[in-house]
Scaffold this active site. Structure first.
Site, PDB file in Angstrom:
ATOM      1  N   HIS A   1     -60.203  49.463  15.351  1.00 18.88           N
ATOM      2  CA  HIS A   1     -61.113  48.324  15.210  1.00 18.88           C
ATOM      3  C   HIS A   1     -61.601  47.887  16.588  1.00 18.88           C
ATOM      4  O   HIS A   1     -61.123  48.362  17.616  1.00 18.88           O
ATOM      5  CB  HIS A   1     -60.420  47.150  14.512  1.00 18.88           C
ATOM      6  CG  HIS A   1     -60.205  47.358  13.045  1.00 18.88           C
ATOM      7  ND1 HIS A   1     -59.112  48.022  12.540  1.00 18.88           N
ATOM      8  CD2 HIS A   1     -60.958  46.995  11.969  1.00 18.88           C
ATOM      9  CE1 HIS A   1     -59.189  48.058  11.215  1.00 18.88           C
ATOM     10  NE2 HIS A   1     -60.297  47.439  10.848  1.00 18.88           N
TER      11      HIS A   1
ATOM     12  N   LYS B   1     -60.257  42.175  17.456  1.00 20.75           N
ATOM     13  CA  LYS B   1     -59.308  42.084  16.343  1.00 20.75           C
ATOM     14  C   LYS B   1     -57.891  42.029  16.899  1.00 20.75           C
ATOM     15  O   LYS B   1     -57.456  42.937  17.607  1.00 20.75           O
ATOM     16  CB  LYS B   1     -59.470  43.276  15.399  1.00 20.75           C
ATOM     17  CG  LYS B   1     -58.606  43.179  14.151  1.00 20.75           C
ATOM     18  CD  LYS B   1     -58.936  44.280  13.166  1.00 20.75           C
ATOM     19  CE  LYS B   1     -58.098  44.195  11.899  1.00 20.75           C
ATOM     20  NZ  LYS B   1     -58.299  42.934  11.162  1.00 20.75           N
TER      21      LYS B   1
END
Length: 237
Positions: free
Chosen positions: A149, A153
């Site tokens: 990600h 995140k």
């Protein structure tokens, strides 16, 4: 006779997912109508014809058929309680729920139809099924889940990776996890099954964040009118 649109309440309307939901409902013909948008604070009271309410005003929203919730754990129980009081369906992607809040979802499913998922991508729902099936027919194979990600995140492994791991466990595998945080990656999940001399890779790559909002709207349209129960995204494909 024309079918009336499904009336939606968007809860968590100022977040990234809430904004995507409002935009998609405005720009695409999906058979729904947003009758209220709710957030902790609001600016304009009406935006593009949609009335906006603060979280403190939640009980005063107009009638709705389905609440689509992408908020935070502290605000989750209020919208769940409202859905129960109104007899409306709930579709929630709020992550970080406690065990107690998950238990309240189970209890609420006795009276309303609801869906909670960490990821509303329709492709991930299919991947979940494939992972469980692969684990079931490949006993003793190593199972590794690698997720990637964007750098903003914070949680690792991702909620989706853990959900895929639960699918692997349901099939009898013992998953191991690895996480990558780099650049602006929307979301990638690799589930690998390996044995001596061979391996199988099941991969899902997201390149557009709108897939999650579209998936949630797809689920909202399909859970409307269902019998009470706790449904999975895969049940509504």
């Amino acid at each position: 006779m024309t079918t009336p649109p499904v009336r939606l309440l968007v809860h968590g309307a100022t977040g990234r997912m809430g904004q995507a939901l409002l935009r998609l409902c405005r720009d695409e013909a999906i058979g729904s109508e947003v009758v209220a948008a709710v957030a902790r604070t609001v600016g304009a009271r009406v935006v593009d014809g949609v009335p906006h309410f603060t979280s403190a005003e939640l009980v005063g929203v107009p009638p709705f058929d389905v609440a689509v919730d992408f908020s935070l754990p502290p605000g989750f129980e209020a919208v769940l309680a409202l859905c129960q009081a109104r007899g409306a369906a709930l579709v929630s992607g709020t992550t970080g729920l406690s065990d107690g809040q998950q238990a309240r979802l189970d209890a609420a499913a006795a009276s309303i139809p609801l869906v909670w998922a960490s990821n509303f991508s329709l492709g991930v729902a299919v991947l979940h099924d494939l992972v469980e099936r692969a684990a079931r027919v490949l006993p003793g194979w190593d199972c590794d889940i690698v997720e990637a990600h964007h750098t903003r995140k914070l949680d690792a492994p991702s909620g989706t990776a853990l959900t895929l791991g639960a699918a692997a466990q349901a099939g009898g595998a013992k998953p191991h996890y690895a996480s990558i945080r780099a650049g602006d990656i929307v979301g990638e999940h690799l589930v690998q099954f390996a044995a001596a001399g061979e391996r199988i890779e099941l991969i899902h790559r997201a390149t557009d964040r709108d897939i999650f909002a579209r998936g949630a709207l797809h689920v909202a349209m399909r859970v409307h009118g269902r019998a009470p129960g706790r449904y999975r995204v895969a049940d509504l494909l």
